[in-house]
Write a protein that holds these residues in place. Sequence first.
Motif, PDB file in Angstrom:
ATOM      1  N   VAL A 143      33.923 -43.335  49.836  1.00 52.95           N
ATOM      2  CA  VAL A 143      35.153 -44.200  49.608  1.00 52.95           C
ATOM      3  C   VAL A 143      35.985 -44.859  50.480  1.00 52.95           C
ATOM      4  O   VAL A 143      36.038 -45.652  50.170  1.00 52.95           O
ATOM      5  N   ASP A 144      35.180 -44.023  51.807  1.00 46.76           N
ATOM      6  CA  ASP A 144      35.853 -44.743  53.101  1.00 46.76           C
ATOM      7  C   ASP A 144      35.410 -45.375  53.442  1.00 46.76           C
ATOM      8  O   ASP A 144      35.316 -45.942  55.268  1.00 46.76           O
ATOM      9  N   SER A 145      34.006 -45.805  52.887  1.00 48.55           N
ATOM     10  CA  SER A 145      33.274 -46.692  53.754  1.00 48.55           C
ATOM     11  C   SER A 145      32.696 -48.167  52.784  1.00 48.55           C
ATOM     12  O   SER A 145      32.361 -48.964  53.177  1.00 48.55           O
ATOM     13  N   VAL A 146      33.437 -47.713  51.163  1.00 46.87           N
ATOM     14  CA  VAL A 146      32.753 -48.684  50.401  1.00 46.87           C
ATOM     15  C   VAL A 146      34.352 -49.178  49.618  1.00 46.87           C
ATOM     16  O   VAL A 146      34.308 -49.918  49.579  1.00 46.87           O
ATOM     17  N   LEU A 147      35.389 -48.130  49.419  1.00 40.29           N
ATOM     18  CA  LEU A 147      36.741 -48.786  48.239  1.00 40.29           C
ATOM     19  C   LEU A 147      37.665 -48.774  49.636  1.00 40.29           C
ATOM     20  O   LEU A 147      38.145 -49.876  49.102  1.00 40.29           O
ATOM     21  N   VAL A 148      37.675 -48.419  50.586  1.00 38.93           N
ATOM     22  CA  VAL A 148      37.916 -49.110  51.970  1.00 38.93           C
ATOM     23  C   VAL A 148      37.171 -49.635  53.076  1.00 38.93           C
ATOM     24  O   VAL A 148      36.135 -48.409  53.286  1.00 38.93           O
ATOM     25  N   GLN A 149      37.212 -50.923  53.467  1.00 43.27           N
ATOM     26  CA  GLN A 149      36.366 -51.295  53.898  1.00 43.27           C
ATOM     27  C   GLN A 149      37.358 -52.108  54.888  1.00 43.27           C
ATOM     28  O   GLN A 149      38.087 -53.049  54.477  1.00 43.27           O
ATOM     29  N   ASP A 150      37.185 -51.599  56.408  1.00 38.96           N
ATOM     30  CA  ASP A 150      38.485 -51.941  56.941  1.00 38.96           C
ATOM     31  C   ASP A 150      38.115 -52.210  58.798  1.00 38.96           C
ATOM     32  O   ASP A 150      38.651 -51.856  60.178  1.00 38.96           O
ATOM     33  N   GLY A 151      36.032 -52.584  58.379  1.00 38.86           N
ATOM     34  CA  GLY A 151      35.814 -52.776  60.112  1.00 38.86           C
ATOM     35  C   GLY A 151      35.578 -51.472  60.944  1.00 38.86           C
ATOM     36  O   GLY A 151      34.284 -51.363  61.701  1.00 38.86           O
ATOM     37  N   ASN A 184      35.832 -49.441  65.322  1.00 32.85           N
ATOM     38  CA  ASN A 184      35.696 -50.714  65.378  1.00 32.85           C
ATOM     39  C   ASN A 184      34.789 -50.739  66.594  1.00 32.85           C
ATOM     40  O   ASN A 184      35.277 -50.476  68.017  1.00 32.85           O
ATOM     41  N   LEU A 185      33.493 -50.990  66.448  1.00 31.43           N
ATOM     42  CA  LEU A 185      32.910 -51.298  67.452  1.00 31.43           C
ATOM     43  C   LEU A 185      32.675 -52.695  68.348  1.00 31.43           C
ATOM     44  O   LEU A 185      32.660 -52.825  69.463  1.00 31.43           O
ATOM     45  N   LYS A 186      33.623 -53.292  67.931  1.00 27.98           N
ATOM     46  CA  LYS A 186      34.273 -54.717  68.579  1.00 27.98           C
ATOM     47  C   LYS A 186      35.176 -54.391  69.480  1.00 27.98           C
ATOM     48  O   LYS A 186      35.257 -55.135  70.631  1.00 27.98           O
TER      49      LYS A 186
END
Length: 381
Positions: A130-138, A162-164
């Motif tokens: 869920v936290d990588s597919v349904l919620v995608q926030d970088g 967030n790697l950036k």
Amino acid sequence: MRLEGIADLPLHEGKVPSWLASIMKRLSKAIIDVMIIEWGEEKVLERLSNPLWFQAFNNVIGMDWDSSGSTTVTLGILKEVVSIDDEGIAVLGGKGKKALKVPEELRVLDKKIDADVGELERASRLVAKVDSVLVQDGHTLYHHSMLVTKSGKWAIIQQGMNLKTRYARRYHWFYTRKFTIEPHQGIAGIRHDVAIDSVRSDRENTRKLLLDLIRDNPTKVVSQIEMAQNLLKGQSTLFSQAFNVKISPKVKLIYMKPNDLRRVKEVLNKVYESNPINLEEALLNGIGPSTARALYLVADLIYNEPPSYEDPVNYPYDPFKYAYAIGGKDGIPFPVNRKVAYEVIYTLEDIIEKIKVEKKDKEFALSKLKELAKHGDKEGS
């Protein structure tokens, strides 16, 4: 109701010195033991699943108020000092490869918990999905800890980076059966301008459409993805004009990276063959972030049922005053005061010991009363 908060969680280098780790372990165990005596293990789990309470807890034990390491260190310490036998709570998983050991660690607990280990493993996998597919926030997940009680209640705390920006985000869950509709206890992190959030309660149509697309003919769906990508590039103007397609700057920002349609079709074929009955099954059978993002683009530009593009993080109040309890690892807001830390530890440990003695005395007195009652019954007969 989702309880969400903001937290500066920048990537901090360096390790916790051994003297401070010792303080953290004793203080953590003492606090948790007092809480269990007062509330019981399920309430403790519920508190840890609150992102703001969790932040306050790791501030109290001496972690920096603004470090991404506060999550990994605190949960690592809890895994060492809390056990299913003593506290009635087990802490599983952890950072990096340790996160993958949750199923193995659950099987070890099989005889000690009143729960279906298979269902707990399923919950662990679904939360990560869920936290990588349904919620995608970088933010890419790199930490996943599952906390389980003897009764089978669970909480999950996971963290992404967030790697950036080199800032982290923490996702908190507490025992739920609704994994796809506003399931979080809270999300802590820096708020961004744009994200994909399809678990909001007002995005039911988006979730239904997503499942319909997944269960539809993959060749047809891929052609729709290609059409949506062309619309994004400014092509297919006749379709755009006919259906009044409007492309917002947020949409362009999120979907600017083109999808590998060959790979997307492979995934859709695999999931289509599994014939998922709901979105949870589709997630577990292979839908990943890239494929989902392609389907979200179709949902938005062709069917006008987009996910939310608002970041789910907000900021109700400030938990960082607890950083002033004994200080922080890197001297923020001030260096750890060892004298104060040990005074707190000794006080809590003394309270716990007295409660244990009183409990034994009470149990002893009750046993004597039972013996007297039995003796009286015999004399009466």
